[in-house]
Design a protein around this motif. Structure first.
Motif, PDB file in Angstrom:
ATOM      1  N   UNK A   1     -11.288   8.003  12.978  1.00  0.00           N
ATOM      2  CA  UNK A   1     -12.390   7.564  12.222  1.00  0.00           C
ATOM      3  C   UNK A   1     -11.799   7.133  10.717  1.00  0.00           C
ATOM      4  N   UNK A   2     -11.211   7.745  10.160  1.00  0.00           N
ATOM      5  CA  UNK A   2     -10.751   7.283   8.761  1.00  0.00           C
ATOM      6  C   UNK A   2     -10.041   6.157   8.672  1.00  0.00           C
ATOM      7  N   UNK A   3      -9.212   5.799   9.685  1.00  0.00           N
ATOM      8  CA  UNK A   3      -8.551   4.420   9.833  1.00  0.00           C
ATOM      9  C   UNK A   3      -9.731   3.581   9.834  1.00  0.00           C
ATOM     10  N   UNK A   4     -10.575   3.379  10.831  1.00  0.00           N
ATOM     11  CA  UNK A   4     -11.466   2.449  11.173  1.00  0.00           C
ATOM     12  C   UNK A   4     -12.494   2.502   9.998  1.00  0.00           C
ATOM     13  N   UNK A   5     -12.705   3.278   9.356  1.00  0.00           N
ATOM     14  CA  UNK A   5     -13.720   3.205   8.297  1.00  0.00           C
ATOM     15  C   UNK A   5     -13.173   2.486   7.086  1.00  0.00           C
ATOM     16  N   UNK A   6     -11.577   2.699   6.838  1.00  0.00           N
ATOM     17  CA  UNK A   6     -10.890   1.996   6.126  1.00  0.00           C
ATOM     18  C   UNK A   6     -10.778   0.583   6.280  1.00  0.00           C
ATOM     19  N   UNK A   7     -10.596  -0.044   7.558  1.00  0.00           N
ATOM     20  CA  UNK A   7     -10.528  -1.223   7.977  1.00  0.00           C
ATOM     21  C   UNK A   7     -11.971  -1.965   7.832  1.00  0.00           C
ATOM     22  N   UNK A   8     -12.975  -1.177   8.134  1.00  0.00           N
ATOM     23  CA  UNK A   8     -14.403  -1.851   8.155  1.00  0.00           C
ATOM     24  C   UNK A   8     -14.839  -2.039   6.542  1.00  0.00           C
ATOM     25  N   UNK A   9     -14.296  -0.922   5.754  1.00  0.00           N
ATOM     26  CA  UNK A   9     -14.828  -1.472   4.343  1.00  0.00           C
ATOM     27  C   UNK A   9     -13.930  -2.468   3.915  1.00  0.00           C
TER      28      UNK A   9
ATOM     29  N   UNK B   1       0.924  -1.125  -0.193  1.00  0.00           N
ATOM     30  CA  UNK B   1       0.001   0.026  -0.096  1.00  0.00           C
ATOM     31  C   UNK B   1       0.838   1.248   0.034  1.00  0.00           C
ATOM     32  N   UNK B   2       0.177   2.185  -0.001  1.00  0.00           N
ATOM     33  CA  UNK B   2       0.896   3.813   0.046  1.00  0.00           C
ATOM     34  C   UNK B   2      -0.077   4.757   0.033  1.00  0.00           C
ATOM     35  N   UNK B   3       0.553   6.048  -0.740  1.00  0.00           N
ATOM     36  CA  UNK B   3      -0.357   6.989  -0.732  1.00  0.00           C
ATOM     37  C   UNK B   3      -0.166   7.997  -1.842  1.00  0.00           C
ATOM     38  N   UNK B   4      -1.088   8.597  -2.161  1.00  0.00           N
ATOM     39  CA  UNK B   4      -1.027   9.574  -3.270  1.00  0.00           C
ATOM     40  C   UNK B   4      -0.592  10.769  -2.825  1.00  0.00           C
ATOM     41  N   UNK B   5      -0.864  11.146  -1.520  1.00  0.00           N
ATOM     42  CA  UNK B   5      -0.662  12.497  -0.764  1.00  0.00           C
ATOM     43  C   UNK B   5       0.017  12.094   0.567  1.00  0.00           C
ATOM     44  N   UNK B   6       0.995  12.641   0.746  1.00  0.00           N
ATOM     45  CA  UNK B   6       2.059  12.524   2.021  1.00  0.00           C
ATOM     46  C   UNK B   6       1.016  12.472   3.172  1.00  0.00           C
ATOM     47  N   UNK B   7       1.346  11.655   4.200  1.00  0.00           N
ATOM     48  CA  UNK B   7       0.715  11.948   5.472  1.00  0.00           C
ATOM     49  C   UNK B   7       0.998  13.317   6.132  1.00  0.00           C
ATOM     50  N   UNK B   8       2.320  13.910   5.748  1.00  0.00           N
ATOM     51  CA  UNK B   8       2.465  15.172   6.542  1.00  0.00           C
ATOM     52  C   UNK B   8       1.290  16.352   5.855  1.00  0.00           C
ATOM     53  N   UNK B   9       0.679  15.997   4.715  1.00  0.00           N
ATOM     54  CA  UNK B   9      -0.219  16.985   4.318  1.00  0.00           C
ATOM     55  C   UNK B   9      -1.484  16.827   5.044  1.00  0.00           C
ATOM     56  N   UNK B  10      -2.424  17.941   4.926  1.00  0.00           N
ATOM     57  CA  UNK B  10      -3.727  17.937   5.683  1.00  0.00           C
ATOM     58  C   UNK B  10      -4.624  16.991   5.001  1.00  0.00           C
ATOM     59  N   UNK B  11      -4.749  16.753   3.576  1.00  0.00           N
ATOM     60  CA  UNK B  11      -5.549  16.039   2.927  1.00  0.00           C
ATOM     61  C   UNK B  11      -5.091  14.459   2.495  1.00  0.00           C
ATOM     62  N   UNK B  12      -4.045  13.890   3.447  1.00  0.00           N
ATOM     63  CA  UNK B  12      -3.515  12.724   2.985  1.00  0.00           C
ATOM     64  C   UNK B  12      -4.468  11.402   3.248  1.00  0.00           C
ATOM     65  N   UNK B  13      -4.704  10.523   2.114  1.00  0.00           N
ATOM     66  CA  UNK B  13      -5.304   9.247   2.395  1.00  0.00           C
ATOM     67  C   UNK B  13      -4.300   8.160   3.031  1.00  0.00           C
ATOM     68  N   UNK B  14      -3.289   8.470   3.617  1.00  0.00           N
ATOM     69  CA  UNK B  14      -2.514   7.486   3.962  1.00  0.00           C
ATOM     70  C   UNK B  14      -2.900   6.516   5.655  1.00  0.00           C
ATOM     71  N   UNK B  15      -3.443   7.335   6.194  1.00  0.00           N
ATOM     72  CA  UNK B  15      -4.286   6.686   7.483  1.00  0.00           C
ATOM     73  C   UNK B  15      -5.276   5.474   7.002  1.00  0.00           C
ATOM     74  N   UNK B  16      -6.088   6.088   6.039  1.00  0.00           N
ATOM     75  CA  UNK B  16      -7.222   5.319   5.597  1.00  0.00           C
ATOM     76  C   UNK B  16      -6.652   3.982   4.986  1.00  0.00           C
ATOM     77  N   UNK B  17      -5.540   4.263   3.770  1.00  0.00           N
ATOM     78  CA  UNK B  17      -4.840   3.179   3.282  1.00  0.00           C
ATOM     79  C   UNK B  17      -4.230   2.017   3.938  1.00  0.00           C
ATOM     80  N   UNK B  18      -3.631   2.601   4.931  1.00  0.00           N
ATOM     81  CA  UNK B  18      -2.777   1.822   5.895  1.00  0.00           C
ATOM     82  C   UNK B  18      -3.715   0.805   6.760  1.00  0.00           C
ATOM     83  N   UNK B  19      -5.018   1.491   7.030  1.00  0.00           N
ATOM     84  CA  UNK B  19      -5.894   0.808   7.822  1.00  0.00           C
ATOM     85  C   UNK B  19      -6.474  -0.214   6.873  1.00  0.00           C
ATOM     86  N   UNK B  20      -6.758  -0.023   5.489  1.00  0.00           N
ATOM     87  CA  UNK B  20      -7.436  -1.209   4.708  1.00  0.00           C
ATOM     88  C   UNK B  20      -6.323  -2.130   4.412  1.00  0.00           C
ATOM     89  N   UNK B  21      -5.042  -1.824   4.236  1.00  0.00           N
ATOM     90  CA  UNK B  21      -3.942  -2.689   4.035  1.00  0.00           C
ATOM     91  C   UNK B  21      -3.954  -3.677   5.175  1.00  0.00           C
TER      92      UNK B  21
END
Lengths: 165, 165, 165, 165
Positions: free
Chosen positions: D118-126, C105-125
């Motif tokens: 919230x974002x991490x958890x919704x990622x894992x749930x999906x 997994x990875x991200x299109x926008x760095x975690x250090x930016x406000x609008x990153x999807x890093x946390x969501x992506x790591x959660x899914x991975x």
């Protein structure tokens, strides 16, 4: 309440991540968003002059900033600007000896990043513009500096008086 | 550079989520973190007096704030305070006719929330404290107000001069 | 609870702003911070292999990632990786036919930016690594893709199956 | 790609600061914003059933959630829910023995706060909804739990299996 002219020129403050090339670039200014989200009830006349890295600012662009200061109907002006040549632009404006309070500000870290000081700095610049006497100033690091007694300390990433240099 | 005394009293600005009971409460002040993260190079003397919702502030606590203003060795003082009774505390301080510049500020939305104006407001308060003449002021919504010409408009969630009321 | 090996290789996800040169660069990984701040109670074996832009990844570095997959004692592996060559590394790993579930997994926008999807992506991975059968996968955009049926759509900045290409 | 039904019921995840009374309350759900901002390219059928604190959830509301699971045309369902009674609702749904994969999730800290999971958890749930077999699950702390082998540890603020209790 007197209104304040906000001249937007870009700088690190307004850089945004371009996911296609991985670079921090300009797309549109965040200044209005910053001021509105922070609930300022000031009358601001926004004028976006350019969105440039101040290292790339041309003499023509600097002339345009000076002209905008001259032509502004407000006596209080805040200018957002890249930090690297902020002092140069300030000195160009100062040559005009305008009867206006002019405050330049910017940020070391873009507003689009989580740890930016953009909101804090714009807050201080707007406050200084309302209270300082006629002159040209730089508002950075919570302080105000007269245009002819300030330099950017590249190593520390902070502005300081020449006496400290 | 003159130093600034920062008196911390709590208020919405410093409230933090307590996940055990789901309430916004006080644990520790974020003021130092805010000022340092925003790269202010000011000399700040931090003094945490209390962490209270200003609706719960007792007369004794208000007396303590006044005493801290009297005893502060700095001529420039910023006070973080809940917005609901900020004007009352300001008027108590003003009775002392101190030869100091005293600026109260706070936030409508806690710093711990994504959309807080805490950093912007503290920026303006620190700037106003450095530039306004002796007196007691409130710094909110990007503006400064004299203590005897301001009220909180509960409906708008903004501070305004009495003339606007 | 089975433990998960997290192999860190860098990529956009972990880029951070360097205020001295205005570039997004690597200093240290944010992966542990992300996982801990999001309250995951998983047993994670962190292994930082490198911090590189995946366009700069050398064959030797790719070999090192493959070797780390082979040598990992966990049967479940998540790899953080730049998006540009994530599919190439996935196919290199797949050649080994390991009896492990491996999710890049990875991200299109760095975690250090406000609008990153890093946390969501790591959660899914992390979730996909716990539930998918043996194989090599890419977790991006809330979906999982088999290593041999995925490409990065550069125009949309999204991953998609080859059938969609 | 199969579509996923997202049933929104509120919970801490969706609480927002009401600046008029200083309370965390419900106004509108952030779930769609969370999923879109994180670039998920899933087909989601959003259905906002209610926005309530799960401690205030009535038997009628719980019946409505169960009915929505029964009536959903998708075989994969994610439900956002307050953490305090998430297990109760899960067990009510489980009684129906539906041939669907149903995953409940939520957050200990509201999305509107800076430190929310919230974002991490919704990622894992999906992710879990896409990969787990038929059954009713809770996705919290990066893990998935079967509805009949999980409890919320109030002291730690984490979910755990009954064996750990």
């Amino acid at each position: 309440m007197e209104s304040i002219t906000l001249l937007i020129t870009g700088g690190t403050l307004d850089k945004k991540y371009n996911e296609r090339n991985g670079q921090l670039e300009f797309s549109k200014s965040h200044c209005k968003e910053i001021i509105e989200n922070n609930r300022a009830s000031l009358k601001i006349n926004y004028k976006e002059l350019m969105l440039v890295d101040s290292l790339d600012m041309t003499p023509e662009q600097r002339t345009e900033i000076v002209a905008s200061c001259i032509n502004a109907t407000d006596d209080k002006i805040v200018i957002t600007h890249g930090t690297d040549t902020m002092v140069i632009t300030a000195s160009e404006i100062a040559k005009q000896n305008l009867s206006k309070t002019i405050v330049l500000t910017g940020a070391m870290i873009p507003f689009s990043l989580k740890k930016s000081e953009a909101e804090f700095n714009i807050g201080t610049a707007l406050a200084f513009a309302q209270t300082l006497s006629v002159g040209v100033y730089i508002a950075m690091n919570g302080q105000f500096f007269k245009w002819d007694n300030v330099r950017k300390n590249l190593e520390l990433g902070k502005f300081e008086t020449l006496a400290n240099a």
